[in-house]
Design an enzyme around this catalytic site. Structure first.
Site, PDB file in Angstrom:
ATOM      1  N   ASP A  11       1.118  -1.266  -0.108  1.00 47.56           N
ATOM      2  CA  ASP A  11      -0.269  -0.056   0.310  1.00 47.56           C
ATOM      3  C   ASP A  11       0.896   1.394   0.035  1.00 47.56           C
ATOM      4  O   ASP A  11       1.900   1.271   0.481  1.00 47.56           O
ATOM      5  CB  ASP A  11      -0.419   0.517   1.418  1.00 47.56           C
ATOM      6  CG  ASP A  11      -1.630   0.863   1.036  1.00 47.56           C
ATOM      7  OD1 ASP A  11      -2.672   1.415   0.783  1.00 47.56           O
ATOM      8  OD2 ASP A  11      -1.299   1.985   2.185  1.00 47.56           O
TER       9      ASP A  11
HETATM   10  C1  2OP Z   1      -3.788   3.951  -0.769  1.00 47.11           C
HETATM   11  O1  2OP Z   1      -2.898   3.775  -1.242  1.00 47.11           O
HETATM   12  C2  2OP Z   1      -5.521   4.958   0.521  1.00 47.11           C
HETATM   13  O2  2OP Z   1      -3.922   4.733   1.499  1.00 47.11           O
HETATM   14  C3  2OP Z   1      -4.884   4.049   0.834  1.00 47.11           C
HETATM   15  O3  2OP Z   1      -4.307   3.249  -1.737  1.00 47.11           O
END
Ligand code: 2OP
Length: 227
Positions: A11
């Site tokens: 992420d």
């Molecule tokens: C992302 O980078 C929303 O932080 C989250 O997908």
């Protein structure tokens, strides 16, 4: 199992990249203490993406970010010009990586893991730029964006899209995220997930599952933990 067979889905915002990096620019433009404004901006950004997903009314993450900034300004009664808002949004492409990120990514890459950036942010412009500007883009094979299917994590379709694009299976794939909604989304889809608890004050949502692993920084990730 060897690292070459394991796919890591990183992420971006809050995990690799520090969204509180907007605080200094916010403070300079608003001439006031900006921690609460920055926090509300981030909370609303996520909330708007979730609501757009639930409503089947997709607008990309940049739109959610812009509307969340408008909301935060209204809430705190801050009068920013269009130019100032553009400056802040532009700043979103120059957010810093957390201090340990480069070292941790370099070590995982050296071990041979298949590494991808995986974000609700739009690719290549929004996410590509922030990774490049933080000088961490070279660690990833590719960026997989939820925008490619006009949806947002934690919708299961987005995790499935990740597996499709990276040609792997959920049992050979870890999500690495500091965002608890993301960890729960990936695990309920069937992936393993490492929660990066960036602050001792962060609380994991008391739902019916716990993360596969918890670390206080990316440096906790290692071959022995992930294989
Ligand atoms: C992302 O980078 C929303 O932080 C989250 O997908």
């Amino acid at each position: 199992m060897t690292p070459k067979k394991i796919t890591l889905a990183f992420d971006i915002y809050g995990t690799l990249i520090d969204t509180n990096g907007v605080e200094a620019a916010l403070q300079a433009l608003t001439k006031r203490e900006a921690t609460a404004v920055s926090r509300l901006w981030r909370e609303k950004q996520l909330e708007y993406s979730f609501r757009r997903g639930l409503m089947n009314d997709y607008k990309n993450f940049e739109v959610c970010t812009r509307q969340a900034l408008d909301y935060a300004c209204l809430f705190f009664n801050i009068d920013l010009s269009e130019n100032d808002k553009q400056t802040l949004l532009e700043g979103y492409r120059f957010l810093p990586a957390f201090p340990e990120v480069k070292k941790a990514l370099a070590s995982l890459k050296k071990s041979g893991f298949r590494m991808y950036a995986f974000s609700n942010g739009r690719s290549p412009d929004m996410v590509g730029d922030v990774l490049k500007n933080a000088a961490i883009d070279s660690y990833f094979i590719d960026i997989i964006s939820a925008d490619e299917i006009k949806n947002f994590k934690p919708n299961p379709a987005v995790y499935q899209h990740f597996l499709n694009r990276t040609e792997t299976t959920s049992c050979r794939c870890w999500l690495i995220s500091s965002n608890t909604f993301d960890i729960i989304g990936a695990m309920s889809f069937g992936m393993k997930a490492a929660w990066i608890q960036r602050s001792t004050k962060s609380v994991f949502d008391p739902w019916e599952m716990a993360p596969t692993a918890v670390f206080n920084s990316l440096l906790g990730l290692s071959d022995t933990q992930l294989i």
